[in-house]
Write a protein that holds these residues in place. Sequence first.
Motif, PDB file in Angstrom:
ATOM      1  N   ARG A   1       0.810  -1.222   0.000  1.00 53.86           N
ATOM      2  CA  ARG A   1       0.000   0.000   0.000  1.00 53.86           C
ATOM      3  C   ARG A   1       0.844   1.273   0.000  1.00 53.86           C
ATOM      4  O   ARG A   1       0.667   2.167   0.823  1.00 53.86           O
ATOM      5  CB  ARG A   1      -0.959  -0.014   1.192  1.00 53.86           C
ATOM      6  N   GLY A   2       1.787   1.330  -0.927  1.00 55.66           N
ATOM      7  CA  GLY A   2       2.577   2.540  -1.079  1.00 55.66           C
ATOM      8  C   GLY A   2       3.731   2.677  -0.110  1.00 55.66           C
ATOM      9  O   GLY A   2       4.356   3.738  -0.045  1.00 55.66           O
ATOM     10  N   VAL A   3       4.044   1.617   0.623  1.00 55.70           N
ATOM     11  CA  VAL A   3       5.214   1.603   1.494  1.00 55.70           C
ATOM     12  C   VAL A   3       6.133   0.488   1.027  1.00 55.70           C
ATOM     13  O   VAL A   3       5.687  -0.645   0.811  1.00 55.70           O
ATOM     14  CB  VAL A   3       4.827   1.379   2.969  1.00 55.70           C
ATOM     15  N   GLY A   4       7.415   0.795   0.861  1.00 53.39           N
ATOM     16  CA  GLY A   4       8.378  -0.211   0.435  1.00 53.39           C
ATOM     17  C   GLY A   4       9.527  -0.311   1.407  1.00 53.39           C
ATOM     18  O   GLY A   4       9.866   0.650   2.110  1.00 53.39           O
ATOM     19  N   ALA A   5      10.129  -1.490   1.470  1.00 52.16           N
ATOM     20  CA  ALA A   5      11.319  -1.701   2.300  1.00 52.16           C
ATOM     21  C   ALA A   5      12.150  -2.809   1.683  1.00 52.16           C
ATOM     22  O   ALA A   5      11.601  -3.751   1.090  1.00 52.16           O
ATOM     23  CB  ALA A   5      10.942  -2.055   3.740  1.00 52.16           C
ATOM     24  N   LYS A   6      13.456  -2.710   1.831  1.00 49.93           N
ATOM     25  CA  LYS A   6      14.350  -3.740   1.319  1.00 49.93           C
ATOM     26  C   LYS A   6      15.643  -3.719   2.119  1.00 49.93           C
ATOM     27  O   LYS A   6      15.907  -2.792   2.898  1.00 49.93           O
ATOM     28  CB  LYS A   6      14.677  -3.497  -0.152  1.00 49.93           C
ATOM     29  N   PHE A   7      16.431  -4.773   1.959  1.00 53.43           N
ATOM     30  CA  PHE A   7      17.845  -4.696   2.270  1.00 53.43           C
ATOM     31  C   PHE A   7      18.578  -5.036   0.981  1.00 53.43           C
ATOM     32  O   PHE A   7      18.008  -5.625   0.062  1.00 53.43           O
ATOM     33  CB  PHE A   7      18.247  -5.661   3.406  1.00 53.43           C
ATOM     34  N   GLU A   8      19.832  -4.645   0.911  1.00 53.90           N
ATOM     35  CA  GLU A   8      20.681  -5.075  -0.200  1.00 53.90           C
ATOM     36  C   GLU A   8      22.078  -5.304   0.344  1.00 53.90           C
ATOM     37  O   GLU A   8      22.634  -4.441   1.027  1.00 53.90           O
ATOM     38  CB  GLU A   8      20.722  -4.044  -1.323  1.00 53.90           C
ATOM     39  N   GLU A   9      22.628  -6.482   0.055  1.00 50.46           N
ATOM     40  CA  GLU A   9      23.954  -6.834   0.556  1.00 50.46           C
ATOM     41  C   GLU A   9      24.555  -7.915  -0.325  1.00 50.46           C
ATOM     42  O   GLU A   9      23.883  -8.489  -1.187  1.00 50.46           O
ATOM     43  CB  GLU A   9      23.872  -7.308   2.005  1.00 50.46           C
ATOM     44  N   LEU A  10      25.834  -8.199  -0.083  1.00 47.84           N
ATOM     45  CA  LEU A  10      26.561  -9.130  -0.928  1.00 47.84           C
ATOM     46  C   LEU A  10      26.449 -10.566  -0.424  1.00 47.84           C
ATOM     47  O   LEU A  10      26.685 -10.852   0.753  1.00 47.84           O
ATOM     48  CB  LEU A  10      28.032  -8.730  -1.016  1.00 47.84           C
ATOM     49  N   LEU A  11      26.101 -11.447  -1.353  1.00 47.88           N
ATOM     50  CA  LEU A  11      26.057 -12.890  -1.124  1.00 47.88           C
ATOM     51  C   LEU A  11      27.252 -13.512  -1.838  1.00 47.88           C
ATOM     52  O   LEU A  11      27.488 -13.236  -3.021  1.00 47.88           O
ATOM     53  CB  LEU A  11      24.757 -13.479  -1.684  1.00 47.88           C
ATOM     54  N   VAL A  12      28.012 -14.335  -1.124  1.00 47.68           N
ATOM     55  CA  VAL A  12      29.180 -15.004  -1.692  1.00 47.68           C
ATOM     56  C   VAL A  12      28.779 -16.413  -2.119  1.00 47.68           C
ATOM     57  O   VAL A  12      28.185 -17.165  -1.335  1.00 47.68           O
ATOM     58  CB  VAL A  12      30.324 -15.091  -0.666  1.00 47.68           C
ATOM     59  N   VAL A  13      29.087 -16.775  -3.355  1.00 49.20           N
ATOM     60  CA  VAL A  13      28.866 -18.135  -3.860  1.00 49.20           C
ATOM     61  C   VAL A  13      30.233 -18.711  -4.200  1.00 49.20           C
ATOM     62  O   VAL A  13      30.981 -18.129  -4.992  1.00 49.20           O
ATOM     63  CB  VAL A  13      27.946 -18.145  -5.103  1.00 49.20           C
ATOM     64  N   THR A  14      30.566 -19.835  -3.594  1.00 50.39           N
ATOM     65  CA  THR A  14      31.887 -20.428  -3.784  1.00 50.39           C
ATOM     66  C   THR A  14      31.869 -21.404  -4.957  1.00 50.39           C
ATOM     67  O   THR A  14      30.812 -21.800  -5.454  1.00 50.39           O
ATOM     68  CB  THR A  14      32.352 -21.159  -2.520  1.00 50.39           C
ATOM     69  N   GLU A  15      33.060 -21.823  -5.375  1.00 52.39           N
ATOM     70  CA  GLU A  15      33.165 -22.707  -6.532  1.00 52.39           C
ATOM     71  C   GLU A  15      32.585 -24.086  -6.275  1.00 52.39           C
ATOM     72  O   GLU A  15      32.212 -24.788  -7.222  1.00 52.39           O
ATOM     73  CB  GLU A  15      34.633 -22.815  -6.961  1.00 52.39           C
ATOM     74  N   ASP A  16      32.482 -24.487  -5.005  1.00 56.68           N
ATOM     75  CA  ASP A  16      31.892 -25.802  -4.707  1.00 56.68           C
ATOM     76  C   ASP A  16      30.395 -25.722  -4.449  1.00 56.68           C
ATOM     77  O   ASP A  16      29.779 -26.690  -4.013  1.00 56.68           O
ATOM     78  CB  ASP A  16      32.610 -26.454  -3.520  1.00 56.68           C
ATOM     79  N   GLY A  17      29.783 -24.558  -4.707  1.00 60.44           N
ATOM     80  CA  GLY A  17      28.335 -24.416  -4.592  1.00 60.44           C
ATOM     81  C   GLY A  17      27.840 -23.957  -3.237  1.00 60.44           C
ATOM     82  O   GLY A  17      26.634 -23.800  -3.041  1.00 60.44           O
ATOM     83  N   ASP A  18      28.748 -23.736  -2.282  1.00 60.32           N
ATOM     84  CA  ASP A  18      28.320 -23.199  -0.999  1.00 60.32           C
ATOM     85  C   ASP A  18      27.978 -21.720  -1.171  1.00 60.32           C
ATOM     86  O   ASP A  18      28.355 -21.089  -2.163  1.00 60.32           O
ATOM     87  CB  ASP A  18      29.420 -23.382   0.047  1.00 60.32           C
ATOM     88  N   ALA A  19      27.251 -21.190  -0.199  1.00 59.15           N
ATOM     89  CA  ALA A  19      26.876 -19.779  -0.245  1.00 59.15           C
ATOM     90  C   ALA A  19      26.769 -19.251   1.175  1.00 59.15           C
ATOM     91  O   ALA A  19      26.388 -19.984   2.093  1.00 59.15           O
ATOM     92  CB  ALA A  19      25.553 -19.591  -0.974  1.00 59.15           C
ATOM     93  N   TYR A  20      27.123 -17.988   1.351  1.00 56.06           N
ATOM     94  CA  TYR A  20      26.985 -17.348   2.652  1.00 56.06           C
ATOM     95  C   TYR A  20      26.934 -15.840   2.444  1.00 56.06           C
ATOM     96  O   TYR A  20      27.453 -15.307   1.466  1.00 56.06           O
ATOM     97  CB  TYR A  20      28.141 -17.724   3.585  1.00 56.06           C
ATOM     98  N   TRP A  21      26.266 -15.155   3.374  1.00 57.74           N
ATOM     99  CA  TRP A  21      26.254 -13.704   3.336  1.00 57.74           C
ATOM    100  C   TRP A  21      27.627 -13.196   3.748  1.00 57.74           C
ATOM    101  O   TRP A  21      28.228 -13.699   4.703  1.00 57.74           O
ATOM    102  CB  TRP A  21      25.173 -13.149   4.260  1.00 57.74           C
ATOM    103  N   LEU A  22      28.122 -12.214   3.033  1.00 62.64           N
ATOM    104  CA  LEU A  22      29.479 -11.739   3.244  1.00 62.64           C
ATOM    105  C   LEU A  22      29.700 -11.258   4.668  1.00 62.64           C
ATOM    106  O   LEU A  22      30.788 -11.420   5.227  1.00 62.64           O
ATOM    107  CB  LEU A  22      29.771 -10.604   2.254  1.00 62.64           C
ATOM    108  N   ASP A  23      28.668 -10.664   5.293  1.00 62.66           N
ATOM    109  CA  ASP A  23      28.857 -10.028   6.590  1.00 62.66           C
ATOM    110  C   ASP A  23      27.537 -10.026   7.350  1.00 62.66           C
ATOM    111  O   ASP A  23      26.484  -9.711   6.773  1.00 62.66           O
ATOM    112  CB  ASP A  23      29.348  -8.589   6.382  1.00 62.66           C
ATOM    113  N   ASP A  24      27.584 -10.387   8.630  1.00 63.05           N
ATOM    114  CA  ASP A  24      26.409 -10.273   9.489  1.00 63.05           C
ATOM    115  C   ASP A  24      26.444  -9.009  10.345  1.00 63.05           C
ATOM    116  O   ASP A  24      25.483  -8.736  11.072  1.00 63.05           O
ATOM    117  CB  ASP A  24      26.284 -11.495  10.409  1.00 63.05           C
ATOM    118  N   ASP A  25      27.532  -8.257  10.268  1.00 59.83           N
ATOM    119  CA  ASP A  25      27.661  -7.039  11.064  1.00 59.83           C
ATOM    120  C   ASP A  25      27.057  -5.876  10.287  1.00 59.83           C
ATOM    121  O   ASP A  25      27.747  -4.936   9.870  1.00 59.83           O
ATOM    122  CB  ASP A  25      29.141  -6.795  11.378  1.00 59.83           C
ATOM    123  N   LEU A  26      25.719  -5.963  10.081  1.00 62.40           N
ATOM    124  CA  LEU A  26      25.000  -5.000   9.257  1.00 62.40           C
ATOM    125  C   LEU A  26      23.768  -4.497  10.006  1.00 62.40           C
ATOM    126  O   LEU A  26      23.226  -5.207  10.864  1.00 62.40           O
ATOM    127  CB  LEU A  26      24.579  -5.645   7.936  1.00 62.40           C
TER     128      LEU A  26
END
Length: 312
Positions: free
Chosen positions: A245-270
């Motif tokens: 209803r006319g209100v928006g919110a988001k976050f945007e941050e870097l996600l790391v994807v490794t060569e073996d298919g693992d993934a993790y957020w670059l930083d939790d200190d956000l």
Amino acid sequence: MATPLTDAPAGTTGAGIDGYRAVQRLAYDCAEAVAAELRPGTTEREAAAMMRRWLTDRGVRDWLHLPFAWFGDRTAFTGFKVPLQFFPTNLRLTEGMPFILDAAPVHNGYTADIGYASSLGPNPVVDRLLDDLATHRAFIVEAVRAGRTLRQIYLDVDALMARQGYENRHRAYPFGVIAHRVGKVADARLRPHAFGFGQNALRGLLKDGIRGHREGWSPLWNPRKSSGHPATPGLWAVEPHLGFRGVGAKFEELLVVTEDGDAYWLDDDLPHVHRWADRGLYGAELTGTGAGFPAPAGTAADLSAVTEEAAA
């Protein structure tokens, strides 16, 4: 198999990973500092200029894109039809108004792209949207780890938003992206930008696009067939964007994807992660360690009641 970025991390640590973390923290520090200075009457253009000045004072000389600021219903991209509508306007903040600050600096060759959502004073709808974004952060990293295609994850995020009673607003971004790849930007004497976007950083994304087209993958994460593959190794700027209803919110941050298919957020200190922890929302299920499709935190009916109570 897709060719990774030249400095893509091979595991939990890798070449340049600290550089990306440092510029992401710098960008979020900027957003928090500028948010603390916003007052009734501040315009979007003034807020964007404050971010640009804060970052250049700390050594930023190049950009993926110049800072953006969106106030009021523009946080939900209400009525956006053409790219020029994303640029800051003379809309002024008022008490309780939602806002989003978005910055994508390049520092020492490393790129970040962040989004910071809040309101000028209390706004229970913004609070609820920010709470419910925690589930999206958990779901996205778990789905990437599971090897789902980017297209399927996008559609699953859409479904989760619908279950929560929200609209997908990242669909309004150019190419409808929920995320895009970022990489190292070569130092250059000239750092031109056009229409708000840094040409050096865009050249890298364009090269990724050409290479990806040859090899069957895309640096843009959207619901198109070109995203019908698992995430390629490297760093992805991810930005799920909720609207109500006319209100928006988001976050945007870097996600790391490794060569073996693992993934993790670059930083939790956000800021948004600290906020969820303070509100008791940062548990095992919300850090990406749980299995399956997380349950939504609320419904449209619940949020409607919050909206009506705020208006009373």
